[in-house]
Design an enzyme around this catalytic site. Sequence first.
Site, PDB file in Angstrom:
ATOM      1  N   ASP A 160       0.798  -1.233   0.000  1.00 10.83           N
ATOM      2  CA  ASP A 160       0.000   0.000   0.000  1.00 10.83           C
ATOM      3  C   ASP A 160       0.826   1.277   0.000  1.00 10.83           C
ATOM      4  O   ASP A 160       0.347   2.314  -0.445  1.00 10.83           O
ATOM      5  CB  ASP A 160      -1.016  -0.003   1.161  1.00 10.83           C
ATOM      6  CG  ASP A 160      -0.389   0.187   2.535  1.00 10.83           C
ATOM      7  OD1 ASP A 160       0.827  -0.086   2.699  1.00 10.83           O
ATOM      8  OD2 ASP A 160      -1.110   0.603   3.464  1.00 10.83           O
ATOM      9  N   ASN A 409       8.063  -9.551   3.579  1.00  9.01           N
ATOM     10  CA  ASN A 409       6.863  -9.164   4.315  1.00  9.01           C
ATOM     11  C   ASN A 409       5.637  -9.783   3.677  1.00  9.01           C
ATOM     12  O   ASN A 409       5.375  -9.574   2.484  1.00  9.01           O
ATOM     13  CB  ASN A 409       6.700  -7.638   4.308  1.00  9.01           C
ATOM     14  CG  ASN A 409       5.451  -7.213   5.080  1.00  9.01           C
ATOM     15  OD1 ASN A 409       5.398  -7.352   6.294  1.00  9.01           O
ATOM     16  ND2 ASN A 409       4.437  -6.723   4.377  1.00  9.01           N
ATOM     17  N   GLU A 410       4.913 -10.549   4.473  1.00  6.22           N
ATOM     18  CA  GLU A 410       3.619 -11.115   4.081  1.00  6.22           C
ATOM     19  C   GLU A 410       3.615 -11.808   2.722  1.00  6.22           C
ATOM     20  O   GLU A 410       2.717 -11.570   1.910  1.00  6.22           O
ATOM     21  CB  GLU A 410       2.539 -10.031   4.091  1.00  6.22           C
ATOM     22  CG  GLU A 410       2.235  -9.493   5.457  1.00  6.22           C
ATOM     23  CD  GLU A 410       0.935  -8.687   5.510  1.00  6.22           C
ATOM     24  OE1 GLU A 410       0.406  -8.328   4.453  1.00  6.22           O
ATOM     25  OE2 GLU A 410       0.454  -8.443   6.622  1.00  6.22           O
ATOM     26  N   ASN A 463       1.546 -10.723  11.226  1.00  7.66           N
ATOM     27  CA  ASN A 463       0.841  -9.461  10.979  1.00  7.66           C
ATOM     28  C   ASN A 463      -0.644  -9.779  11.105  1.00  7.66           C
ATOM     29  O   ASN A 463      -1.194 -10.535  10.296  1.00  7.66           O
ATOM     30  CB  ASN A 463       1.123  -8.956   9.558  1.00  7.66           C
ATOM     31  CG  ASN A 463       2.568  -8.542   9.363  1.00  7.66           C
ATOM     32  OD1 ASN A 463       3.384  -8.610  10.280  1.00  7.66           O
ATOM     33  ND2 ASN A 463       2.895  -8.110   8.149  1.00  7.66           N
ATOM     34  N   TYR A 465      -4.698  -8.264  12.054  1.00  6.13           N
ATOM     35  CA  TYR A 465      -5.555  -7.079  12.164  1.00  6.13           C
ATOM     36  C   TYR A 465      -6.954  -7.458  12.632  1.00  6.13           C
ATOM     37  O   TYR A 465      -7.939  -6.963  12.099  1.00  6.13           O
ATOM     38  CB  TYR A 465      -5.595  -6.357  10.806  1.00  6.13           C
ATOM     39  CG  TYR A 465      -4.275  -5.697  10.469  1.00  6.13           C
ATOM     40  CD1 TYR A 465      -4.014  -4.394  10.858  1.00  6.13           C
ATOM     41  CD2 TYR A 465      -3.278  -6.397   9.778  1.00  6.13           C
ATOM     42  CE1 TYR A 465      -2.800  -3.784  10.563  1.00  6.13           C
ATOM     43  CE2 TYR A 465      -2.061  -5.789   9.492  1.00  6.13           C
ATOM     44  CZ  TYR A 465      -1.825  -4.481   9.887  1.00  6.13           C
ATOM     45  OH  TYR A 465      -0.629  -3.871   9.610  1.00  6.13           O
ATOM     46  N   TYR A 469      -9.372  -5.282   9.916  1.00  2.98           N
ATOM     47  CA  TYR A 469      -9.809  -5.860   8.636  1.00  2.98           C
ATOM     48  C   TYR A 469     -10.747  -7.039   8.857  1.00  2.98           C
ATOM     49  O   TYR A 469     -11.521  -7.404   7.983  1.00  2.98           O
ATOM     50  CB  TYR A 469      -8.602  -6.311   7.803  1.00  2.98           C
ATOM     51  CG  TYR A 469      -7.763  -5.176   7.285  1.00  2.98           C
ATOM     52  CD1 TYR A 469      -8.306  -4.187   6.484  1.00  2.98           C
ATOM     53  CD2 TYR A 469      -6.416  -5.089   7.607  1.00  2.98           C
ATOM     54  CE1 TYR A 469      -7.532  -3.143   6.019  1.00  2.98           C
ATOM     55  CE2 TYR A 469      -5.631  -4.051   7.136  1.00  2.98           C
ATOM     56  CZ  TYR A 469      -6.195  -3.077   6.345  1.00  2.98           C
ATOM     57  OH  TYR A 469      -5.436  -2.038   5.883  1.00  2.98           O
ATOM     58  N   GLU A 501       2.955  -6.819  13.121  1.00  2.00           N
ATOM     59  CA  GLU A 501       2.046  -5.721  12.758  1.00  2.00           C
ATOM     60  C   GLU A 501       0.708  -5.936  13.440  1.00  2.00           C
ATOM     61  O   GLU A 501       0.144  -7.037  13.379  1.00  2.00           O
ATOM     62  CB  GLU A 501       1.788  -5.681  11.237  1.00  2.00           C
ATOM     63  CG  GLU A 501       2.936  -5.162  10.422  1.00  2.00           C
ATOM     64  CD  GLU A 501       2.611  -5.058   8.935  1.00  2.00           C
ATOM     65  OE1 GLU A 501       1.420  -4.974   8.554  1.00  2.00           O
ATOM     66  OE2 GLU A 501       3.574  -5.068   8.145  1.00  2.00           O
ATOM     67  N   TRP A 546       1.705  -1.404  14.035  1.00  2.00           N
ATOM     68  CA  TRP A 546       1.661  -0.824  12.697  1.00  2.00           C
ATOM     69  C   TRP A 546       0.840   0.431  12.769  1.00  2.00           C
ATOM     70  O   TRP A 546      -0.310   0.356  13.066  1.00  2.00           O
ATOM     71  CB  TRP A 546       1.049  -1.811  11.686  1.00  2.00           C
ATOM     72  CG  TRP A 546       1.250  -1.328  10.283  1.00  2.00           C
ATOM     73  CD1 TRP A 546       0.327  -0.754   9.453  1.00  2.00           C
ATOM     74  CD2 TRP A 546       2.472  -1.372   9.540  1.00  2.00           C
ATOM     75  NE1 TRP A 546       0.896  -0.418   8.253  1.00  2.00           N
ATOM     76  CE2 TRP A 546       2.216  -0.791   8.289  1.00  2.00           C
ATOM     77  CE3 TRP A 546       3.770  -1.826   9.829  1.00  2.00           C
ATOM     78  CZ2 TRP A 546       3.206  -0.658   7.315  1.00  2.00           C
ATOM     79  CZ3 TRP A 546       4.737  -1.695   8.853  1.00  2.00           C
ATOM     80  CH2 TRP A 546       4.444  -1.119   7.626  1.00  2.00           C
TER      81      TRP A 546
END
Length: 608
Positions: A160, A409-410, A463, A465, A469, A501, A546
Amino acid sequence: MLKPLATATRDLVSLDGLWAFALDTRVGPEPWRSRLETRLEAAVPASYNDLFADQEIHDHVGLVWYQRTVRVPRGWYGERIVLRFDAATHAASVYVNDTLVATHDGGYTPFEADLTEVVAPGAEFRLTVSVDNRLTNVTIPPGKLTVGPDGKERQSYFHDFYNYAGLARSVRLYSTPPTHLTDVTVTTDIDGSTGLVAYRLATSEPAPASVRLVDETGVVVASCEGHAGTLRVEDSVLWRPGAAYLYRLEIEVHDGWQTVDTYELPVGIRTVAVRGDQFLINGEPFYFTGFGKHEDSAVRGKGHDNAYLVHDFRLLDWTGANSFRTSHYPYAEEVLEFADRHGIVVIDETAAVGLNLAVEGGLTGAPPRPTFSPETINSQTQAAHAQHLRELIDRDKNHPSVVMWCVANEPSTNEDGAREYFEPLITLTRELDPTRPVTMTTVIFATAENDRTADLVDVISLNRYYGWYVATGDLAAAEQMLEADLRGWAAKYGKPIMMSEYGADTISGLHSVTATPWTEEFQADFLAMNHRVFDRIPSFVGEHVWNFADFGTGPAIHRVDGNKKGVFTRDRKPKAAAFALRERWRGLRGRKPAPEVLRESELSASLL
Ligand code: GCB
């Protein structure tokens, strides 16, 4: 690659400043052959995208040109003359007058050109650089190029943050003697109260060398002859998180009785290890508190700026952060040196962000493509990724602040082909540096059940959320989902786990008495919920929120003026969560919450 230094035998000239600048579409062919036809000037270091208030420049896909004249110092007769770029994002070609002297792929690691044969001391030369911002399936990070209805190229990518480009770090011209030091590698160990500093030197040609280790008061504490050896430092002072101590390794290269080259390197004596489910620094369990960051600020984009460097580190200290991750690319060397000097711990990440095509589906409705295939992320991407790892470790291997490598990352580690892609890269990382643990951050789609690579890393970095999300705004549901997720990884792997994150977008100044996403209160509640869960997991070794600060992103309907998950705004003003973190982290001081708390809350967890 050695950082350029001014020493008794080496000189250094900064080429930072204002350079002529032009888009490739606005100049004729082969623009390096003459003065660049442009009235624009770009600041170096800075990303070019936000400098000009010009949509075409901001959105440009392809090459841009930078140019300036350089005068070689007249005293450099008989010296080797080197041009060094700390970074050019993402690919560069460098011309001195009409001659191509260097090309480089990869936007965040340094490269050099030996100009000794093409320039003359005292004389001026025309320096022209093309910088290419295009990302494809075989670049790191990857991206996708398409052609729009207007016939112009469009760039999309699977991360992003905005694809800032240009010369965002320093450019320098420096001299070395013809016979010179080309590399130094230092590793440290501890034997009781004795610090062990093993060193290995490389020189441009066979030449005797010697080293001295000097403490912070200027006293020589050990010395050695030869290209390799181990220095023993009795009663050494260790480099510790929050209490940095740096020795200075003074290196001399000789020719007969003469010293022909000198160089110096800060050295922190410390050890790093993973034992069982603990992360150890100097043999003691370490608990990471801090952030995933970005190199990002208004106007300069990813341009390195020492004022922001100093201010960001003061804010890290203010919040009680002891560490950060260089998400999602290697940061400027100045940042790591500052971390070395100020005792901040760093997880050092490559630019391999977005090796995950599952994110392409989502709102576009595009059918998901496999991430790992000959047409998508393939062996050519893997070769580029390996090269990125080599350049990162080569640059950063001697920093005591760097305690772990983050390979990507991811990435889509739940997909076919992930293991075949990553196993050789993780092996390579360990070969290049056997002293530091290795990790990769894990995307939410990769679970303890379907992940293909977690057994290969030392620390499981997640990570997650939940409450943002997933289960947006429902922190009660999020708490249960998060705990089940973490316990799954803990039970299956028995390795240290950290949250690399977790965060919630928050508009500074937006408030509510009810739990409302995007408000400052919700961000603080969201973090507190995460912390309750972390404190119930015995193998938990750290928390990186994050993000440290809001940052610039590409256009997306879920981003309003950038990503707002910062605990600080983009201009570094605190949101409410900053105060809450300060309260928690300043109390922890790098240690896990006390076992009493764990036992108590584990009890309540088992009652859930
Ligand atoms: C992630 C990515 C990070 C994004 C973040 C977000 O998982 O690793 O680069 O910025 O989520 O805010 O969506």
